[in-house]
Design a protein around this motif. Structure first.
Motif, PDB file in Angstrom:
ATOM      1  N   ARG A   8      -5.188   4.815  -8.483  1.00 57.50           N
ATOM      2  CA  ARG A   8      -4.160   4.147  -7.680  1.00 57.50           C
ATOM      3  C   ARG A   8      -2.961   3.740  -8.531  1.00 57.50           C
ATOM      4  O   ARG A   8      -1.823   3.765  -8.071  1.00 57.50           O
ATOM      5  N   SER A  42      -0.826   6.793  -9.005  1.00 56.84           N
ATOM      6  CA  SER A  42      -0.080   7.025  -7.771  1.00 56.84           C
ATOM      7  C   SER A  42       1.083   6.056  -7.659  1.00 56.84           C
ATOM      8  O   SER A  42       2.211   6.440  -7.297  1.00 56.84           O
ATOM      9  N   ARG A  75       0.796  -1.211   0.000  1.00 61.62           N
ATOM     10  CA  ARG A  75       0.000   0.000   0.000  1.00 61.62           C
ATOM     11  C   ARG A  75       0.837   1.274   0.000  1.00 61.62           C
ATOM     12  O   ARG A  75       0.311   2.356   0.098  1.00 61.62           O
ATOM     13  N   HIS A  76       2.117   1.176  -0.039  1.00 59.42           N
ATOM     14  CA  HIS A  76       2.971   2.344  -0.188  1.00 59.42           C
ATOM     15  C   HIS A  76       4.271   1.853  -0.783  1.00 59.42           C
ATOM     16  O   HIS A  76       4.581   0.663  -0.733  1.00 59.42           O
ATOM     17  N   TYR A  77       5.045   2.770  -1.343  1.00 54.59           N
ATOM     18  CA  TYR A  77       6.264   2.334  -2.032  1.00 54.59           C
ATOM     19  C   TYR A  77       7.376   2.096  -1.030  1.00 54.59           C
ATOM     20  O   TYR A  77       7.845   3.014  -0.370  1.00 54.59           O
ATOM     21  N   ASP A  78       7.799   0.868  -0.956  1.00 55.96           N
ATOM     22  CA  ASP A  78       8.864   0.435  -0.041  1.00 55.96           C
ATOM     23  C   ASP A  78       9.677  -0.590  -0.819  1.00 55.96           C
ATOM     24  O   ASP A  78       9.237  -1.718  -1.015  1.00 55.96           O
ATOM     25  N   ALA A 122       5.188   6.876  -7.815  1.00 58.01           N
ATOM     26  CA  ALA A 122       6.132   6.443  -6.780  1.00 58.01           C
ATOM     27  C   ALA A 122       7.307   5.702  -7.393  1.00 58.01           C
ATOM     28  O   ALA A 122       8.460   5.903  -6.994  1.00 58.01           O
ATOM     29  N   THR A 174       0.836   5.867  -2.619  1.00 60.35           N
ATOM     30  CA  THR A 174       0.302   6.268  -1.320  1.00 60.35           C
ATOM     31  C   THR A 174      -1.213   6.318  -1.313  1.00 60.35           C
ATOM     32  O   THR A 174      -1.827   6.416  -0.249  1.00 60.35           O
ATOM     33  N   ARG A 228      -4.764   5.046  -1.225  1.00 60.46           N
ATOM     34  CA  ARG A 228      -5.378   3.798  -0.755  1.00 60.46           C
ATOM     35  C   ARG A 228      -6.801   3.620  -1.267  1.00 60.46           C
ATOM     36  O   ARG A 228      -7.334   2.513  -1.224  1.00 60.46           O
TER      37      ARG A 228
END
Length: 407
Positions: free
Chosen positions: A292, A295, A5-8, A299, A283, A285
């Motif tokens: 999405r 987004s 659910r987020h860029y990691d 990222a 980011t 959701r």
């Protein structure tokens, strides 16, 4: 299905089984490694009942759902209409197929414009179609010093006889991202169609075929963490006006009339999962999948651009390393040469250290020749969503060691 659910980047890397082998991959422009959920989706589809598409049996319904959902997913990915999404074996196959069909009405005196920056897949099919119909091929050049392909370069090749302009959205060799919307304006002002090769671009930035001005856009999923399948997007009304060769009993609806034989259901299930994976990288959701996806791709682009800056900074202090990727706007793909050394030797040296970066012209033969590198090209370093700072440092260390040992 668990989606990030987020860029990691570390979390992302943990979802890609092939990375456990330990190599630092800089060969993304030639094909990327695949996330576990894509592999799982393919396995699930192939372990479930399947048949020709229909609505009666479980196998028919599964096949129908897979195709419909894959079209919707790629429509979201490309900013297109699902009814204009065509699947094929590869970008190259799709361009050849459409070149034959689009050029069906061409005649002597007509012209097609191709660029010296492009991959052969968006050159040779049009050159072949021109030879068959008697049309003239006109070449749009690019600046070998800056790597820029500008609207003026294309304008110089376009005339009132131009039927189609074929242009890349991002060079697979040096990363240049031309101003495709302005190039499309030049082409459309002359009454020509615009065929955009987005195979490299789609791996590094959000795609909007309408904003690009593309009448046709093609890409290949294996460039962006997906399975081996080509995808073309076009307006459904434009597709309805084209009559490809097909079997008598085959579906004549759009887009199916362009898809020969039975589609690869397992691959298309994996393709949908790939799109879902990217939709989970940003980011955002909530909102539509298209929102999405944009987004997520933003990222990815930010992550890759930061790594590219790190890489370019490290290369700048290595004596003898020449970077041929110099355009103001470019994908995170660098073409390098090392003065006095064969790119193959550098590539082999790095590979022995677990750093994968290929050598050659990578089917961008015209671009390689225009850069003065002949057909041999150079060392291509291409980042991907799973590239890390550690990968970049390993590459720079390997290049430094090569230069020291061969001095």
């Amino acid at each position: 299905m668990t989606i990030l659910r987020h860029y990691d980047v570390q979390a992302l890397r943990s979802r890609i089984p092939a990375l456990k082998a330990g190599s630092a991959h800089f060969d993304g422009a030639g094909g990327t490694q695949i996330p576990d959920l894509v592999i799982d989706a393919i396995a699930h589809a192939l372990s479930s009942p399947l048949a020709n598409r229909g609505t009666v049996t479980a196998g028919q319904r599964n096949a129908e759902a897979i195709v419909v959902e894959a079209r919707r997913a790629m429509a979201d990915f490309l900013g297109a209409d699902p009814a204009g999404i065509v699947f094929g074996r590869s970008t190259t196959q799709l361009v050849f197929d459409f070149a034959r069909t689009v050029s069906d009405g061409w005649k002597p005196g007509d012209e097609v414009v191709v660029t010296r920056l492009d991959h052969e897949a968006n050159i040779r099919p049009w050159v072949t179609a021109a030879a068959r119909t008697g049309a003239l091929v006109r070449w749009a050049d690019f600046d070998p010093v800056t790597g820029e392909l500008t609207p003026d370069h294309v304008r110089a090749a376009v005339s009132e006889r131009t039927r189609l302009v074929a242009v890349t959205a991002a060079s697979n060799l040096i990363g240049t991202r031309p101003d495709v919307p302005r190039i499309a304006e030049v082409a459309h002002a002359a009454g020509a169609l615009v065929f955009v090769d987005a195979a490299h671009y789609s791996a590094h930035a959000g795609v909007d075929v309408e904003a690009l001005g593309a009448d046709f856009a093609v890409c290949s999923a294996y460039k962006f963490l997906g399975p081996h399948v080509g995808v073309l997007a076009a307006r459904p009304d434009l597709l309805r006006g084209l009559r490809p060769d097909k079997l008598l009993a085959a579906i004549d609806d759009v887009p199916e009339r362009f898809e020969l034989g039975i589609l690869p259901y397992g691959v298309l299930a994996g393709l949908r999962a790939t799109v879902e994976f990217f939709a989970g990288l940003g980011t955002l959701r909530e909102g539509t999948r298209r929102d999405r996806l944009l987004s997520g791709m933003a990222a990815v682009e930010g992550h890759e651009d930061a790594l590219r800056a790190r890489l370019e900074g490290g290369l700048a202090v290595l004596d003898g390393v020449i970077v041929h990727s110099r355009a103001a706007r470019r994908a995170p793909t660098l073409l390098l040469t090392v003065a006095g050394h064969d790119a193959r030797d550098v590539s082999d040296f790095l590979a022995a250290r677990g750093v994968d970066a290929g050598h050659g012209s990578f089917y961008a033969v015209e671009a390689s020749r225009r850069l003065g590198l002949g057909d041999h090209g150079g060392l291509r370093v291409s980042l991907a969503p799973y590239s890390s700072a550690d990968d970049v440092d390993r590459l720079l260390e390997g290049l430094s060691d090569y230069l020291h040992l061969t001095r």
